[in-house]
Design a protein around this motif. Structure first.
Motif, PDB file in Angstrom:
ATOM      1  N   ALA A 153      47.286  23.548  37.685  1.00 20.94           N
ATOM      2  CA  ALA A 153      48.449  23.293  36.840  1.00 20.94           C
ATOM      3  C   ALA A 153      48.163  22.371  35.650  1.00 20.94           C
ATOM      4  CB  ALA A 153      49.575  22.705  37.694  1.00 20.94           C
TER       5      ALA A 153
ATOM      6  N   THR B 229      49.946  21.950  31.512  1.00 18.18           N
ATOM      7  CA  THR B 229      50.973  20.938  31.215  1.00 18.18           C
ATOM      8  C   THR B 229      51.156  20.777  29.701  1.00 18.18           C
ATOM      9  OG1 THR B 229      49.347  19.166  31.512  1.00 18.18           O
ATOM     10  CG2 THR B 229      50.782  19.624  33.368  1.00 18.18           C
TER      11      THR B 229
ATOM     12  N   PHE C 147      52.445  19.981  39.758  1.00 18.08           N
ATOM     13  CA  PHE C 147      53.145  19.789  41.027  1.00 18.08           C
ATOM     14  C   PHE C 147      53.180  18.337  41.473  1.00 18.08           C
ATOM     15  CE2 PHE C 147      51.823  24.139  40.846  1.00 18.08           C
ATOM     16  CZ  PHE C 147      52.950  24.817  41.286  1.00 18.08           C
ATOM     17  N   ARG C 148      52.029  17.633  41.318  1.00 19.00           N
ATOM     18  CA  ARG C 148      51.880  16.351  42.001  1.00 19.00           C
ATOM     19  C   ARG C 148      51.757  15.141  41.090  1.00 19.00           C
ATOM     20  NH1 ARG C 148      49.479  20.382  44.680  1.00 19.00           N
ATOM     21  NH2 ARG C 148      50.243  20.769  46.785  1.00 19.00           N
TER      22      ARG C 148
ATOM     23  N   TYR D  25      57.065  18.505  42.529  1.00 20.30           N
ATOM     24  CA  TYR D  25      57.412  17.984  43.857  1.00 20.30           C
ATOM     25  C   TYR D  25      58.155  16.641  43.812  1.00 20.30           C
ATOM     26  CZ  TYR D  25      54.484  21.703  45.809  1.00 20.30           C
ATOM     27  OH  TYR D  25      53.950  22.923  46.152  1.00 20.30           O
TER      28      TYR D  25
ATOM     29  N   HIS E 193      46.790  32.327  43.653  1.00 24.61           N
ATOM     30  CA  HIS E 193      48.123  32.141  44.228  1.00 24.61           C
ATOM     31  C   HIS E 193      49.113  33.156  43.659  1.00 24.61           C
ATOM     32  CE1 HIS E 193      46.982  27.716  45.330  1.00 24.61           C
ATOM     33  NE2 HIS E 193      46.409  28.599  46.103  1.00 24.61           N
TER      34      HIS E 193
ATOM     35  N   THR F 129      51.914  33.320  45.937  1.00 29.76           N
ATOM     36  CA  THR F 129      51.549  33.012  47.313  1.00 29.76           C
ATOM     37  C   THR F 129      52.277  31.764  47.793  1.00 29.76           C
ATOM     38  OG1 THR F 129      49.376  33.889  46.789  1.00 29.76           O
ATOM     39  CG2 THR F 129      49.603  32.690  48.863  1.00 29.76           C
TER      40      THR F 129
ATOM     41  N   THR G 207      43.185  20.265  38.237  1.00 27.60           N
ATOM     42  CA  THR G 207      43.730  20.512  39.572  1.00 27.60           C
ATOM     43  C   THR G 207      43.452  19.309  40.462  1.00 27.60           C
ATOM     44  OG1 THR G 207      43.566  21.851  41.596  1.00 27.60           O
ATOM     45  CG2 THR G 207      41.638  21.848  40.157  1.00 27.60           C
ATOM     46  N   SER G 208      44.365  19.050  41.412  1.00 25.49           N
ATOM     47  CA  SER G 208      44.168  17.940  42.337  1.00 25.49           C
ATOM     48  C   SER G 208      43.367  18.374  43.560  1.00 25.49           C
ATOM     49  CB  SER G 208      45.528  17.381  42.773  1.00 25.49           C
ATOM     50  OG  SER G 208      46.234  18.365  43.505  1.00 25.49           O
TER      51      SER G 208
ATOM     52  N   ASN H 246      39.534  16.256  34.380  1.00 22.54           N
ATOM     53  CA  ASN H 246      40.841  15.980  34.988  1.00 22.54           C
ATOM     54  C   ASN H 246      41.279  14.564  34.631  1.00 22.54           C
ATOM     55  OD1 ASN H 246      42.691  17.427  36.699  1.00 22.54           O
ATOM     56  ND2 ASN H 246      42.355  15.907  38.296  1.00 22.54           N
TER      57      ASN H 246
ATOM     58  N   GLU I  71      42.360  12.504  36.751  1.00 26.66           N
ATOM     59  CA  GLU I  71      41.951  11.612  37.841  1.00 26.66           C
ATOM     60  C   GLU I  71      40.730  12.199  38.548  1.00 26.66           C
ATOM     61  OE1 GLU I  71      45.372  11.518  40.406  1.00 26.66           O
ATOM     62  OE2 GLU I  71      45.365  13.682  40.648  1.00 26.66           O
TER      63      GLU I  71
ATOM     64  N   CYS J 296      42.686  17.612  29.690  1.00 27.26           N
ATOM     65  CA  CYS J 296      41.699  18.698  29.666  1.00 27.26           C
ATOM     66  C   CYS J 296      41.461  19.215  28.254  1.00 27.26           C
ATOM     67  CB  CYS J 296      42.035  19.802  30.645  1.00 27.26           C
ATOM     68  SG  CYS J 296      43.707  20.295  30.740  1.00 27.26           S
TER      69      CYS J 296
HETATM   70  P1  OAD Z   1      48.646  19.481  41.000  1.00 23.82           P
HETATM   71  O1  OAD Z   1      49.915  19.071  40.379  1.00 23.82           O
HETATM   72  O2  OAD Z   1      48.455  19.210  42.446  1.00 23.82           O
HETATM   73  O3  OAD Z   1      47.419  18.789  40.254  1.00 23.82           O
HETATM   74  C1  OAD Z   1      47.314  18.784  38.860  1.00 23.82           C
HETATM   75  C2  OAD Z   1      46.143  17.892  38.480  1.00 23.82           C
HETATM   76  O4  OAD Z   1      45.938  17.998  37.077  1.00 23.82           O
HETATM   77  C3  OAD Z   1      46.386  16.415  38.786  1.00 23.82           C
HETATM   78  O5  OAD Z   1      45.176  15.867  39.273  1.00 23.82           O
HETATM   79  C4  OAD Z   1      46.745  15.819  37.411  1.00 23.82           C
HETATM   80  O6  OAD Z   1      46.325  14.477  37.278  1.00 23.82           O
HETATM   81  C5  OAD Z   1      45.958  16.709  36.486  1.00 23.82           C
HETATM   82  N1  OAD Z   1      46.542  16.901  35.153  1.00 23.82           N
HETATM   83  C6  OAD Z   1      47.805  17.147  34.798  1.00 23.82           C
HETATM   84  N2  OAD Z   1      47.933  17.372  33.483  1.00 23.82           N
HETATM   85  C7  OAD Z   1      46.669  17.272  32.978  1.00 23.82           C
HETATM   86  C8  OAD Z   1      46.103  17.392  31.664  1.00 23.82           C
HETATM   87  N3  OAD Z   1      46.848  17.699  30.605  1.00 23.82           N
HETATM   88  N4  OAD Z   1      44.774  17.205  31.539  1.00 23.82           N
HETATM   89  C9  OAD Z   1      43.990  16.900  32.605  1.00 23.82           C
HETATM   90  N5  OAD Z   1      44.457  16.783  33.856  1.00 23.82           N
HETATM   91  C10 OAD Z   1      45.778  16.970  34.048  1.00 23.82           C
HETATM   92  O7  OAD Z   1      48.447  21.040  40.658  1.00 23.82           O
HETATM   93  P2  OAD Z   1      47.430  22.071  41.319  1.00 23.82           P
HETATM   94  O8  OAD Z   1      46.178  21.393  41.724  1.00 23.82           O
HETATM   95  O9  OAD Z   1      47.338  23.233  40.432  1.00 23.82           O
HETATM   96  O10 OAD Z   1      50.459  26.244  45.156  1.00 23.82           O
HETATM   97  O11 OAD Z   1      48.237  22.476  42.630  1.00 23.82           O
HETATM   98  C11 OAD Z   1      47.689  23.406  43.512  1.00 23.82           C
HETATM   99  C12 OAD Z   1      48.753  24.202  44.201  1.00 23.82           C
HETATM  100  O12 OAD Z   1      49.728  23.346  44.780  1.00 23.82           O
HETATM  101  C13 OAD Z   1      49.580  25.086  43.296  1.00 23.82           C
HETATM  102  O13 OAD Z   1      48.940  26.298  42.970  1.00 23.82           O
HETATM  103  C14 OAD Z   1      50.800  25.333  44.111  1.00 23.82           C
HETATM  104  C15 OAD Z   1      51.042  23.953  44.651  1.00 23.82           C
HETATM  105  O14 OAD Z   1      51.650  23.900  45.880  1.00 23.82           O
HETATM  106  C16 OAD Z   1      51.393  26.986  45.746  1.00 23.82           C
HETATM  107  O15 OAD Z   1      52.553  26.907  45.466  1.00 23.82           O
HETATM  108  C17 OAD Z   1      50.857  27.908  46.802  1.00 23.82           C
END
Ligand code: OAD
Length: 278
Positions: A29, A33, A40-41, A48, A131, A176, A204-205, A228, A230, A255
């Motif tokens: 995600a 952004t 999400f996190r 969330y 997903h 998914t 991604t986290s 990332n 973090e 990113c």
């Molecule tokens: P997360 O929200 O868990 O993680 C996003 C990561 O990207 C975090 O570490 C942020 O710090 C970082 N971040 C955000 N904006 C950024 C930017 N502009 N540049 C660099 N880093 C940035 O999202 P995902 O890892 O994608 O699944 O979440 C994985 C899955 O959790 C999703 O596909 C979804 C969710 O539950 C399902 O719904 C099945």
């Protein structure tokens, strides 16, 4: 630091010299952004953190298949915000497309359902939407495919779509949910990770399995770069604490900034900006 490993400069040199020819991308995600789609996190802005109004037992329930079967309303309300309509790909998306145009992208595994990789011009055979996406929807009862236009109308209206074929089943976009199997394509291309010569993980986290542990399929000493906001210490060893010499590089920050820097180091900045402004 004597064990410290590669840097973004090392990775740029690998690409520039032509040594990296089979690059894997894993993204989440964070790469969208900048296009206005929340992740999400992230504290404060992540999806969330902003679900209180739905009265869920826990945040991830909104994407839980068993919860959805009983209470589809929260997901359909949130889907209005997630449904891809007005979103434009970011610089990072176009960098992935540029890797493909240079013929050095093996595959892009994305967790995102926004299809921005496609909109940025990446062909279907290069993308694994691990997903799923909103592109198709299915009946949970008889598995009939639902008309995408009807689903879109339902998402933006008040109605929860029912199957027009069996008349009883709930219709759900093929993204998914927790408790569901990942798309077949995810499993078809798993071996890519064994053959790649560079892994770049972006935005991604790595909190969700089985996607997260794909980074472990890339065998040492193949270099892995994380871009990332973090660091992620569960999967990467940036300081060489668990290995004699680290093979992991980290760019901390947004990113698009990391990608711009990488492109500059390779000498691709003009080409990338050109693709981006099309
Ligand atoms: P997360 O929200 O868990 O993680 C996003 C990561 O990207 C975090 O570490 C942020 O710090 C970082 N971040 C955000 N904006 C950024 C930017 N502009 N540049 C660099 N880093 C940035 O999202 P995902 O890892 O994608 O699944 O979440 C994985 C899955 O959790 C999703 O596909 C979804 C969710 O539950 C399902 O719904 C099945």
């Amino acid at each position: 630091d004597k064990n410290a490993g590669p840097t973004i400069e090392t990775v740029a040199e690998l690409i520039k010299s032509g040594k990296a020819k089979k690059i894997m991308i894993m993204c989440g995600a964070g790469i969208s952004t900048a296009a206005g789609i929340p992740d999400f996190r992230s504290p404060g802005t992540g999806i969330y953190n902003n679900l209180r109004k739905y009265n869920l037992p826990y945040p991830e329930a909104i994407f839980d298949i068993d919860y959805f079967k009983e209470n589809p309303e929260p997901f359909y309300a949130l889907a209005k915000e997630l449904y891809p309509t007005k979103f434009k790909p970011t610089l990072t998306h176009y960098f992935i497309t540029l890797l493909h145009r240079k013929n050095i992208l093996l595959r892009c595994f994305t967790q995102n359902i926004d299809t921005l990789e496609r909109i940025a011009g990446l062909p279907d055979d290069k993308i694994v939407e691990a997903h799923g996406s909103f592109a198709r929807s299915e009946c949970l009862h008889c598995y009939a495919e639902a008309d995408p236009d009807r689903v879109r109308e339902a998402v933006f209206g008040e109605e929860i779509p029912k199957c027009s074929s069996c008349k009883v089943g709930l219709v759900k976009p093929c993204i998914t949910f927790f408790g569901e199997c990942l798309p077949v394509k995810f499993f078809e291309y798993l071996d890519d990770f064994l053959y790649c010569d560079l892994l770049i993980v972006i935005g991604t986290s790595l909190q969700v399995q089985p996607f997260a542990s794909l980074v472990d399929r890339v065998e040492s000493p193949t270099i892995r770069l994380l871009i990332n906001r973090e660091p992620i210490y569960e999967y990467f060893d940036f300081e060489g604490i668990y290995s004699e010499i680290s093979r992991d590089a980290f760019y901390k920050g947004d990113c698009d900034d990391g990608i711009r820097k990488l492109a500059e180091l390779i000498g691709w900045q003009d080409e990338l900006e050109e693709l981006y402004t099309i």
